[in-house]
Design a protein around this motif. Structure first.
Motif, PDB file in Angstrom:
ATOM      1  N   UNK A  11      62.336   0.643 -57.297  1.00  9.33           N
ATOM      2  CA  UNK A  11      63.653   0.431 -57.900  1.00  9.33           C
ATOM      3  C   UNK A  11      63.650   0.820 -59.379  1.00  9.33           C
ATOM      4  N   UNK A  12      62.548   0.553 -60.078  1.00 10.06           N
ATOM      5  CA  UNK A  12      62.462   0.902 -61.501  1.00 10.06           C
ATOM      6  C   UNK A  12      62.417   2.415 -61.689  1.00 10.06           C
ATOM      7  N   UNK A  13      61.748   3.117 -60.762  1.00 10.01           N
ATOM      8  CA  UNK A  13      61.682   4.582 -60.826  1.00 10.01           C
ATOM      9  C   UNK A  13      63.057   5.177 -60.566  1.00 10.01           C
ATOM     10  N   UNK A  14      63.752   4.642 -59.566  1.00  5.58           N
ATOM     11  CA  UNK A  14      65.108   5.119 -59.271  1.00  5.58           C
ATOM     12  C   UNK A  14      66.035   4.907 -60.459  1.00  5.58           C
ATOM     13  N   UNK A  15      65.935   3.730 -61.086  1.00  9.65           N
ATOM     14  CA  UNK A  15      66.800   3.420 -62.220  1.00  9.65           C
ATOM     15  C   UNK A  15      66.545   4.370 -63.386  1.00  9.65           C
ATOM     16  N   UNK A  16      65.281   4.707 -63.618  1.00 18.33           N
ATOM     17  CA  UNK A  16      64.942   5.592 -64.730  1.00 18.33           C
ATOM     18  C   UNK A  16      65.449   7.012 -64.485  1.00 18.33           C
ATOM     19  N   UNK A  17      65.213   7.539 -63.283  1.00 14.78           N
ATOM     20  CA  UNK A  17      65.571   8.929 -62.981  1.00 14.78           C
ATOM     21  C   UNK A  17      67.024   9.100 -62.567  1.00 14.78           C
ATOM     22  N   UNK A  18      67.672   7.968 -62.276  1.00 13.68           N
ATOM     23  CA  UNK A  18      69.078   8.005 -61.850  1.00 13.68           C
ATOM     24  C   UNK A  18      69.248   8.864 -60.596  1.00 13.68           C
ATOM     25  N   UNK A  19      68.352   8.672 -59.627  1.00 11.09           N
ATOM     26  CA  UNK A  19      68.434   9.415 -58.371  1.00 11.09           C
ATOM     27  C   UNK A  19      67.711   8.656 -57.271  1.00 11.09           C
ATOM     28  N   UNK A  20      68.058   8.970 -56.027  1.00 13.08           N
ATOM     29  CA  UNK A  20      67.333   8.415 -54.895  1.00 13.08           C
ATOM     30  C   UNK A  20      65.979   9.098 -54.779  1.00 13.08           C
ATOM     31  N   UNK A  21      64.980   8.349 -54.363  1.00 11.48           N
ATOM     32  CA  UNK A  21      63.633   8.879 -54.202  1.00 11.48           C
ATOM     33  C   UNK A  21      63.277   8.865 -52.725  1.00 11.48           C
ATOM     34  N   UNK A  22      62.962  10.031 -52.197  1.00 16.38           N
ATOM     35  CA  UNK A  22      62.572  10.121 -50.794  1.00 16.38           C
ATOM     36  C   UNK A  22      61.222   9.446 -50.581  1.00 16.38           C
ATOM     37  N   UNK A  23      61.131   8.639 -49.541  1.00 11.74           N
ATOM     38  CA  UNK A  23      59.859   7.985 -49.186  1.00 11.74           C
ATOM     39  C   UNK A  23      59.181   8.847 -48.136  1.00 11.74           C
ATOM     40  N   UNK A  24      58.016   9.383 -48.481  1.00  9.69           N
ATOM     41  CA  UNK A  24      57.340  10.316 -47.591  1.00  9.69           C
ATOM     42  C   UNK A  24      55.830  10.015 -47.562  1.00  9.69           C
ATOM     43  N   UNK A  25      55.423   8.969 -46.822  1.00  9.04           N
ATOM     44  CA  UNK A  25      54.004   8.604 -46.780  1.00  9.04           C
ATOM     45  C   UNK A  25      53.128   9.623 -46.056  1.00  9.04           C
ATOM     46  N   UNK A  26      53.723  10.524 -45.286  1.00 10.81           N
ATOM     47  CA  UNK A  26      52.938  11.500 -44.522  1.00 10.81           C
ATOM     48  C   UNK A  26      53.188  12.918 -45.039  1.00 10.81           C
ATOM     49  N   UNK A  27      53.148  13.076 -46.344  1.00 10.27           N
ATOM     50  CA  UNK A  27      53.344  14.376 -46.980  1.00 10.27           C
ATOM     51  C   UNK A  27      52.202  15.325 -46.634  1.00 10.27           C
ATOM     52  N   UNK A  28      52.480  16.620 -46.739  1.00 12.12           N
ATOM     53  CA  UNK A  28      51.430  17.620 -46.548  1.00 12.12           C
ATOM     54  C   UNK A  28      50.379  17.531 -47.648  1.00 12.12           C
ATOM     55  N   UNK A  29      50.780  16.998 -48.809  1.00 10.82           N
ATOM     56  CA  UNK A  29      49.823  16.787 -49.891  1.00 10.82           C
ATOM     57  C   UNK A  29      49.030  15.517 -49.600  1.00 10.82           C
ATOM     58  N   UNK A  30      47.712  15.656 -49.475  1.00 11.19           N
ATOM     59  CA  UNK A  30      46.874  14.480 -49.267  1.00 11.19           C
ATOM     60  C   UNK A  30      46.786  13.699 -50.575  1.00 11.19           C
ATOM     61  N   UNK A  31      46.978  12.391 -50.484  1.00 14.62           N
ATOM     62  CA  UNK A  31      46.906  11.547 -51.670  1.00 14.62           C
ATOM     63  C   UNK A  31      46.057  10.321 -51.378  1.00 14.62           C
ATOM     64  N   UNK A  32      45.527   9.669 -52.406  1.00 15.50           N
ATOM     65  CA  UNK A  32      44.682   8.485 -52.189  1.00 15.50           C
ATOM     66  C   UNK A  32      45.416   7.387 -51.424  1.00 15.50           C
ATOM     67  N   UNK A  33      44.686   6.728 -50.515  1.00 17.04           N
ATOM     68  CA  UNK A  33      45.249   5.593 -49.795  1.00 17.04           C
ATOM     69  C   UNK A  33      46.357   5.917 -48.838  1.00 17.04           C
ATOM     70  N   UNK A  34      46.361   7.142 -48.292  1.00 15.15           N
ATOM     71  CA  UNK A  34      47.485   7.571 -47.454  1.00 15.15           C
ATOM     72  C   UNK A  34      47.181   7.561 -45.962  1.00 15.15           C
ATOM     73  N   UNK A  35      45.971   7.167 -45.573  1.00 11.03           N
ATOM     74  CA  UNK A  35      45.636   7.154 -44.153  1.00 11.03           C
ATOM     75  C   UNK A  35      46.354   6.021 -43.423  1.00 11.03           C
ATOM     76  N   UNK A  36      46.583   6.199 -42.142  1.00 13.47           N
ATOM     77  CA  UNK A  36      47.275   5.180 -41.353  1.00 13.47           C
ATOM     78  C   UNK A  36      46.493   3.874 -41.333  1.00 13.47           C
ATOM     79  N   UNK A  37      45.157   3.977 -41.263  1.00 10.70           N
ATOM     80  CA  UNK A  37      44.303   2.799 -41.300  1.00 10.70           C
ATOM     81  C   UNK A  37      43.581   2.745 -42.639  1.00 10.70           C
ATOM     82  N   UNK A  38      43.891   1.716 -43.440  1.00 13.42           N
ATOM     83  CA  UNK A  38      43.316   1.620 -44.774  1.00 13.42           C
ATOM     84  C   UNK A  38      43.458   0.171 -45.238  1.00 13.42           C
ATOM     85  N   UNK A  39      42.741  -0.187 -46.302  1.00  8.49           N
ATOM     86  CA  UNK A  39      42.827  -1.531 -46.891  1.00  8.49           C
ATOM     87  C   UNK A  39      42.541  -2.616 -45.854  1.00  8.49           C
TER      88      UNK A  39
END
Length: 333
Positions: free
Chosen positions: A203-231
């Protein structure tokens, strides 16, 4: 958190010792406001490799690059869009990681072979002091200081328990302020997307950028902590959609003689030596801060099952819900 007090208690000597080990190719665990990191000097290939070996982390899973000064962002990244600058200027130092095109100075061993890099400036005074002492245009590549896929550490004892003497130095900064990992935002090609919810509210990111942010946990870009089984805990963890379902499920497991821990935000309903209740805060920030430490304690107590009441389905609980979903993935399979 008082910076001077923390640095005085810990002593500059120990931080300098950690700097010396990093420059010599060692591996150091250090506190951040989110969780403890397991770090290596980004210019030391063997040390970076050691991180993957110690954690049991796949080499194609990227690390987060931590640095101390916003003025050096262009040293580590290229083609930085206006939205990324705005986020960095507002939220750094802090629990926000930005995905950007990497500069030529970032080795692909850190990025999992990708042309993008995960960057952040942490807020914890010990982490910042460590990075500042390391020197100008230096950075620490670091994932969380735990075995790959398992619950992240929120105090120094968690790190010691996981790795013992496999780490050259463990900097003890007490319990982490936030207790959940950083929010990860993809800013490549000016397409701002949430890859992982975390310490910086969406919500703080949306408020700063004044735009909706797409939620995309399965992006083509691999990022830390993005596996289905983690933590995840070693003990099977099951999410119950409501407190009523948790009560019913607890009763069923109790009848089966299964030693169970029930994590809930409402008052305990059953009394039994085979069922242990943990009452958690009914507020997302406080809940998140206690989550990993609570799961670790339950994991160490030899329960056969952990039941946990699902968090509310709203934006403030997004990071908690994400971690619980990943932690319960193996059970759901």
């Amino acid at each position: 958190m008082e910076t001077d007090k923390l640095i005085t208690e810990f002593t500059k000597f120990h931080i300098q010792q950690a700097v010396e080990r990093l420059l010599a190719g060692g591996v150091v665990a250090f506190p951040t406001e989110t969780v403890y990191g397991l770090g290596a000097d980004i210019s030391q290939p063997k040390a970076i490799q050691k991180i993957f070996e110690i954690k049991g982390r796949p080499s194609n899973h990227p690390l987060i690059v931590h640095f101390s000064n916003l003025s050096e962002l262009e040293f580590w990244a290229e083609d930085i869009p206006a939205a990324a600058w705005k986020l960095a200027e507002h939220f750094w130092p802090g629990p926000l990681t930005l995905i950007l095109p990497k500069s030529k100075l970032i080795p692909v061993s850190v990025t999992g072979g990708q042309e993008t890099v995960a960057l952040r400036i942490p807020r914890h005074p010990i982490a910042l002091n460590l990075l500042e002492q390391l020197g100008s245009r230096k950075a620490i590549a670091a994932p969380s200081a735990n075995r790959y896929g398992f619950v992240s550490p929120t105090n120094a004892d968690h790190v010691k328990c996981a790795f013992g003497d496999k780490i050259d130095v463990i900097l003890d900064g007490g319990a982490c302020e936030i207790g959940l990992e950083s929010t990860i935002i993809n800013c490549v090609d000016n397409n701002v997307m949430l890859l992982r919810p975390g310490g910086t509210p969406l919500s703080a990111i949306k408020d700063l950028l004044k735009q909706n942010i797409q939620i995309q946990p399965h992006s083509q870009i691999r990022s830390p902590g993005s596996l289905a089984s983690h933590y995840a805990t070693s003990t099977p963890l099951e999410i119950c959609p409501t407190s009523e379902i948790l009560l019913s499920r607890s009763s069923t497991l109790l009848q089966q003689g299964i030693y169970t821990a029930a994590v809930t935000r409402s008052a305990p309903q059953i009394s039994s030596d085979k069922l242990h209740y943990v009452l958690m805060p009914d507020e997302p920030i406080a809940f998140g801060k206690l989550l990993y430490a609570t799961l670790r304690k339950l994991d160490e107590a030899n329960f056969e099952r952990i039941l946990i009441e699902a968090p509310p389905d709203d934006l403030e609980w997004l990071a908690v819900a994400d971690r619980l979903t990943r932690a319960s993935h193996s059970f759901r399979k």
